[in-house]
Design a protein around this motif. Sequence first.
Motif, short mmCIF file in Angstrom:
data_model
loop_
_atom_site.label_atom_id
_atom_site.label_comp_id
_atom_site.label_asym_id
_atom_site.label_seq_id
_atom_site.Cartn_x
_atom_site.Cartn_y
_atom_site.Cartn_z
N UNK A 303 0.78 -1.21 0.02
CA UNK A 303 0.13 -0.05 0.02
C UNK A 303 0.72 1.39 0.24
N UNK A 304 0.33 2.55 -0.43
CA UNK A 304 1.01 3.42 -0.20
C UNK A 304 1.56 4.06 1.22
N UNK A 305 0.76 3.31 2.18
CA UNK A 305 1.15 3.84 3.25
C UNK A 305 2.56 3.27 3.78
N UNK A 306 2.99 2.18 3.25
CA UNK A 306 4.12 1.50 3.22
C UNK A 306 5.37 1.77 2.40
N UNK A 307 5.07 2.86 1.75
CA UNK A 307 6.11 3.53 0.72
C UNK A 307 6.41 2.75 -0.40
N UNK A 376 7.95 3.56 5.04
CA UNK A 376 6.75 3.84 5.38
C UNK A 376 6.63 5.72 5.21
N UNK A 377 5.36 5.74 4.67
CA UNK A 377 4.97 7.23 4.87
C UNK A 377 4.78 7.50 6.15
N UNK A 378 3.71 6.65 6.93
CA UNK A 378 3.57 6.99 8.51
C UNK A 378 3.61 5.20 8.97
#
Length: 493
Positions: A303-307, A376-378
């Motif tokens: 996912x995008x959260x995970x960069x 990660x993005x967060x």
Amino acid sequence: MTILFAVSECVPFVKSGGLADVAGALPKELALLGVETAVIMPKYSLIAEDFKKRMNKTAKCEVSVGWRRQYCGIEFLEHDGIHYYFIDNEYYFKRGTLYGHYDDGERFAFFSRAVLEALYTLDLAVDIIHTHDWHAAMINYLLKEEYGKKPFYQDMKTVLTIHNLQFQGVFPKETVHDLLGLDLSHMTTDRLEFYGNANYLKGGIMAADQVITVSPTYRNEILTPYYGERLEGVLSERQNVLTGILNGIDETIYDPLHDPHIDYHYDAENLAGKRKNKTVIQQMLGLTENEKIPVISMVTRLTKQKGIDLIKRVLHELLEEEEMQIIVLGTGETEFESYFRYMEYAFPRKCRAYIGFSEPLSHNLYAGSDLFLMPSKFEPCGIGQLIALTYGAVPIVRETGGLHDTVSAYQEKTGEGNGFTFTHFNAHDMKYTIKRALSFYHQKDIWNDIVQKAMTQNVGWADSARQYQQIFDRVKRGEASCSRVKKALNNAF
């Protein structure tokens, strides 16, 4: 002191993420400190039959879900010295997955009331109900607004742990009456209302005696608009009872010296087994077999959260420019699954993607990899980097949340640091950091020192469990719930 963990998932019964790991490990650590703990969760059809056969039906009751009266069975199992209670209702919990159903709002409205009704039915007068994430957050709210007015419940306190603020349980405003059985006076900005909808997690935050996040850095981040997911104002109001406590990992499960899933065992003093495990995964996955080629692994949601979008921008360049291999294990967004399948085709001896999840394979990747990538993005806490440290897969992470709290950048001048980090959510910053890590990989004395620092870092639950115990003690004494009043009095003078 008796603590009841109310959770939607728990190892070893069911797991979709880090919440289950925490729910499985923390009660056992607290029990070692003399805290009486129990866990209550849904009885999913996905739970293994071996566990179901050991459960004993202890009681039953009816639970109100708005105008409905639903059956609630209560089953009991003791496992590893911990008491587990299971809420049984096949209509809600006989599903192929834990979450993502059209009626999740109803399912967990039922679960929230069922937990409170089960306590009364079992005559289980606990001191503190420790709820986790939005699935159980309405327990805090219902106890404060309704059940706490009854003698049986009036001394009970609640603690809420937020594992990921992104997931909040937001449902149409009709949910308040139709599912929760509350009147619309609860749909105000200081209660459940959230941009015209009802928000379960917000209700839990507003009602809890103490709110905990899963790392100190994430605690501070979510007070800002960038990380606050539109709840930063609510959290700022409650920041005097908001604490960050770092997660740990269960070291009886993640231990390279005794792990039953890996072929060769090792520790920080003898890394020969780790090198052999690297050959095992290269053979297993059809990569070029060469001990000198660094292997980078990822065990992650795609996912995008995970960069993953950062990786998509620069991985092709990296694989062309560097003698390296990358292995990805996980599932997620179709775009990213397709991308890694393509990269596997484009670089058949340098890239492998296992789209799915395998617990034994994940252990083998931690044990056989040289580096572990987590951009990660967060990241509220992160479990992957903690396991990677334990297995000597040196982490490469972005400095956010729990990643910032657990991974320190290697410093050439002092020799300090257990991994490699970058600050900005930027693909080329990540690429530069990966290249920097690879340059040290080929300096074996330095590299072995970094690996040993990683493997000897304390990533277990003992310290964090003591911090939880201190929070529970304060909540039981009423200090946490009174702190808001004390602050108001101080401001008045």
